[in-house]
Scaffold this motif. Sequence first.
Motif, PDB file in Angstrom:
ATOM      1  N   ALA A 126       0.729  -1.173   0.023  1.00 50.94           N
ATOM      2  CA  ALA A 126      -0.060  -0.108  -0.095  1.00 50.94           C
ATOM      3  C   ALA A 126       0.931   1.148   0.023  1.00 50.94           C
ATOM      4  N   ALA A 127       2.060   1.205   0.615  1.00 47.31           N
ATOM      5  CA  ALA A 127       3.053   2.203   0.676  1.00 47.31           C
ATOM      6  C   ALA A 127       3.566   2.311  -0.515  1.00 47.31           C
ATOM      7  N   LEU A 128       4.248   1.329  -1.181  1.00 48.26           N
ATOM      8  CA  LEU A 128       5.090   1.275  -2.291  1.00 48.26           C
ATOM      9  C   LEU A 128       4.140   1.637  -3.802  1.00 48.26           C
ATOM     10  N   GLY A 129       3.029   0.862  -3.938  1.00 46.15           N
ATOM     11  CA  GLY A 129       2.249   0.897  -5.008  1.00 46.15           C
ATOM     12  C   GLY A 129       3.150   0.229  -5.891  1.00 46.15           C
ATOM     13  N   LEU A 130       2.487   0.139  -7.165  1.00 48.56           N
ATOM     14  CA  LEU A 130       3.307  -0.827  -8.067  1.00 48.56           C
ATOM     15  C   LEU A 130       4.419   0.392  -8.754  1.00 48.56           C
ATOM     16  N   PRO A 131       5.544  -0.197  -9.180  1.00 48.92           N
ATOM     17  CA  PRO A 131       6.748   0.607  -9.637  1.00 48.92           C
ATOM     18  C   PRO A 131       6.276   1.478 -10.869  1.00 48.92           C
ATOM     19  N   THR A 132       6.800   2.548 -10.991  1.00 50.46           N
ATOM     20  CA  THR A 132       6.980   3.255 -12.315  1.00 50.46           C
ATOM     21  C   THR A 132       7.973   3.508 -13.102  1.00 50.46           C
ATOM     22  N   THR A 133       7.995   4.356 -14.113  1.00 52.61           N
ATOM     23  CA  THR A 133       9.275   4.587 -14.754  1.00 52.61           C
ATOM     24  C   THR A 133      10.199   5.560 -14.172  1.00 52.61           C
ATOM     25  N   ARG A 134       9.295   6.079 -13.334  1.00 49.50           N
ATOM     26  CA  ARG A 134      10.200   7.269 -12.456  1.00 49.50           C
ATOM     27  C   ARG A 134      11.426   6.437 -11.259  1.00 49.50           C
ATOM     28  N   ASP A 135      11.001   5.092 -11.061  1.00 49.32           N
ATOM     29  CA  ASP A 135      11.956   4.320 -10.404  1.00 49.32           C
ATOM     30  C   ASP A 135      13.068   3.708 -11.249  1.00 49.32           C
ATOM     31  N   GLU A 136      14.319   3.968 -10.734  1.00 50.77           N
ATOM     32  CA  GLU A 136      15.494   3.705 -11.556  1.00 50.77           C
ATOM     33  C   GLU A 136      15.574   2.226 -12.266  1.00 50.77           C
ATOM     34  N   ASP A 137      15.147   1.133 -11.355  1.00 49.03           N
ATOM     35  CA  ASP A 137      15.151  -0.139 -11.779  1.00 49.03           C
ATOM     36  C   ASP A 137      14.013  -0.549 -12.784  1.00 49.03           C
ATOM     37  N   TRP A 138      13.158   0.519 -12.932  1.00 49.44           N
ATOM     38  CA  TRP A 138      12.167   0.160 -13.702  1.00 49.44           C
ATOM     39  C   TRP A 138      12.026   1.439 -14.892  1.00 49.44           C
ATOM     40  N   LYS A 139      12.884   1.850 -14.994  1.00 50.56           N
ATOM     41  CA  LYS A 139      13.107   3.148 -16.043  1.00 50.56           C
ATOM     42  C   LYS A 139      12.553   2.870 -17.371  1.00 50.56           C
ATOM     43  N   TYR A 140      12.934   1.590 -17.802  1.00 46.79           N
ATOM     44  CA  TYR A 140      12.638   1.154 -19.449  1.00 46.79           C
ATOM     45  C   TYR A 140      11.608   0.189 -19.337  1.00 46.79           C
ATOM     46  N   THR A 141      10.937  -0.132 -18.077  1.00 48.73           N
ATOM     47  CA  THR A 141       9.741  -1.120 -18.287  1.00 48.73           C
ATOM     48  C   THR A 141       8.485  -0.257 -17.623  1.00 48.73           C
ATOM     49  N   SER A 142       7.571  -0.083 -18.499  1.00 52.06           N
ATOM     50  CA  SER A 142       6.325   0.579 -17.629  1.00 52.06           C
ATOM     51  C   SER A 142       5.493  -0.785 -17.510  1.00 52.06           C
ATOM     52  N   VAL A 143       4.746  -0.652 -16.226  1.00 52.83           N
ATOM     53  CA  VAL A 143       3.893  -1.483 -15.876  1.00 52.83           C
ATOM     54  C   VAL A 143       2.389  -0.987 -15.761  1.00 52.83           C
ATOM     55  N   ALA A 144       2.140   0.152 -16.633  1.00 55.13           N
ATOM     56  CA  ALA A 144       0.950   0.823 -16.883  1.00 55.13           C
ATOM     57  C   ALA A 144      -0.165  -0.020 -17.316  1.00 55.13           C
ATOM     58  N   ALA A 145       0.102  -1.008 -18.202  1.00 54.07           N
ATOM     59  CA  ALA A 145      -0.674  -1.883 -18.691  1.00 54.07           C
ATOM     60  C   ALA A 145      -1.185  -3.014 -17.630  1.00 54.07           C
ATOM     61  N   ILE A 146      -0.562  -3.243 -16.739  1.00 55.69           N
ATOM     62  CA  ILE A 146      -0.924  -4.071 -15.443  1.00 55.69           C
ATOM     63  C   ILE A 146      -1.853  -3.044 -14.612  1.00 55.69           C
ATOM     64  N   ALA A 147      -1.371  -2.017 -14.290  1.00 57.79           N
ATOM     65  CA  ALA A 147      -2.303  -1.026 -13.248  1.00 57.79           C
ATOM     66  C   ALA A 147      -3.424  -0.813 -14.049  1.00 57.79           C
ATOM     67  N   ARG A 148      -3.546  -0.637 -15.444  1.00 61.72           N
ATOM     68  CA  ARG A 148      -4.924  -0.390 -15.828  1.00 61.72           C
ATOM     69  C   ARG A 148      -5.985  -1.704 -15.807  1.00 61.72           C
ATOM     70  N   ARG A 149      -5.431  -2.722 -15.791  1.00 59.32           N
ATOM     71  CA  ARG A 149      -6.112  -3.786 -15.847  1.00 59.32           C
ATOM     72  C   ARG A 149      -6.808  -4.214 -14.603  1.00 59.32           C
ATOM     73  N   VAL A 150      -7.931  -5.052 -14.508  1.00 59.53           N
ATOM     74  CA  VAL A 150      -8.639  -5.618 -13.381  1.00 59.53           C
ATOM     75  C   VAL A 150      -8.221  -6.982 -13.402  1.00 59.53           C
ATOM     76  N   PHE A 151      -7.902  -7.490 -12.507  1.00 55.98           N
ATOM     77  CA  PHE A 151      -7.324  -9.021 -12.188  1.00 55.98           C
ATOM     78  C   PHE A 151      -8.431  -9.804 -11.232  1.00 55.98           C
ATOM     79  N   ARG A 152      -8.851 -10.705 -11.328  1.00 54.96           N
ATOM     80  CA  ARG A 152      -9.616 -11.640 -10.213  1.00 54.96           C
ATOM     81  C   ARG A 152      -8.702 -12.285  -9.407  1.00 54.96           C
ATOM     82  N   VAL A 153      -8.633 -12.387  -8.020  1.00 53.86           N
ATOM     83  CA  VAL A 153      -7.985 -13.369  -7.233  1.00 53.86           C
ATOM     84  C   VAL A 153      -8.683 -14.267  -6.325  1.00 53.86           C
TER      85      VAL A 153
END
Length: 443
Positions: A44-71
């Motif tokens: 909850a504090a971190l959230g999903l990483p973004t391209t502003r994070d150095e280790d994720w600079k070249y990998t965007s997970v926006a497509a994951i954040a936009r989706r709705v997944f069932r658990v």
Amino acid sequence: MRIGPEEPCVPGFVSAYPSLAVQLPGAAVPWLRRSRDEAFERFAALGLPTTRDEDWKYTSVAAIARRVFRVDGAIEVSDEVRAVVLRHAIEGTQRMVFVDGHFVPGLSQPATLQATLPEGARVGSLAQAVEARADDVEPLFAAAGDAADGFSALNAALWSDGAWIDLAAGVALEAPVHLLFVTTRSDSASFPRNLIRAGEGASATVIEHHVGPDGASYLSDTVTRIVLGRGARIAHTKLQQEGRKAFHVADVAAEQGQDSAFVSHALAFGGQLSRAAIATRLGAEGCDAKLAGLYVGSGRQHIDHHTCIDHAAPRGTSRELYKGVLDEAARAVFNGRVIVRPDAQRSDALQSNRNLLLSEDAEVDTKPQLEIWADDVKCAHGATVGQLDADQLHYLRARGIAEGDARALLIRAFAADALAGIEHGPLRARLESLLPGALPEAA
């Protein structure tokens, strides 16, 4: 529970966690419930990483954040699932099958795996282990450390099952353990978690294999933790064959004791977006680590590997070779970090990343890194990006080999040394057979 669609942690997701937590394995085990709650708070504090994070600079997970997944915990073992298991079985292994994140003994081989193992070896479902012997499992969770990012924190909170492999001192597993994770449903999320511990002088080969249907969009968020005692040896192969619309995020981390040997092979063929973080810490004197990888992409696949080899003690040796083959508009990211700490004198580290681009639109971002804080060391690194050698292609064509076959031969030769260290023959043969079908240019 649902993940998405616009924020990494939406109010509905937060409010749903308490009701889901009571249904997860070990819900009645106090230390595990605390561990899950703390991990969810970290997510909850971190959230999903973004391209502003150095280790994720070249990998965007926006497509994951936009989706709705069932658990959820429901699984269905159909004839189609059984066929998938048989198709992906690897000869000469002992197989554990997980369907949509849950262990299925009826699909595993042998079904009574524990009965076939030597004394001092425990291999089974992590979910069953925390219910039956929580005190034995707790030290492995403690050794796993903190979650590095939002994905690993989410896994720590929501894992439903995975493998538990615990080897006493001197125990050697003769046959590789094949962990086959099968996803069957679109719009679903699964969180496998594997814990592996090898006592002093113990050894094992583990194949972690992820598969899913090409037409389904789903999330696989997996974590594997490995602890090696003095003189132990673990060979871990991660084979990613997810469906072409899938999202796969993996975190593999090893902690090595004195004179231990860790061998890692990471192979990525599937997924719309895949990311693997693979790390080992050479935490005592005389450790040896070998990391090798092969990623193959086409279409608009995005494949990311981040590795870290941490020389924290003297006389450690590491070798790393990652290779990539990319066609059409595929994109890869390689970030390899080697750290030699001040006390790690007489460390010996070599790192190489080599990439083969088969089209003008294919792209790779490569960043090998050396961070050396000791003076008595031998270290080198490098990276290359290129195309098929025109002279070699002409040589083969001049000898009557069709262009497609000639290209396939050169691609296979390029990839060969990334697979050479895999000791289990049937697995190596399987990987070699996957390469031609993974690339239009090689077909």
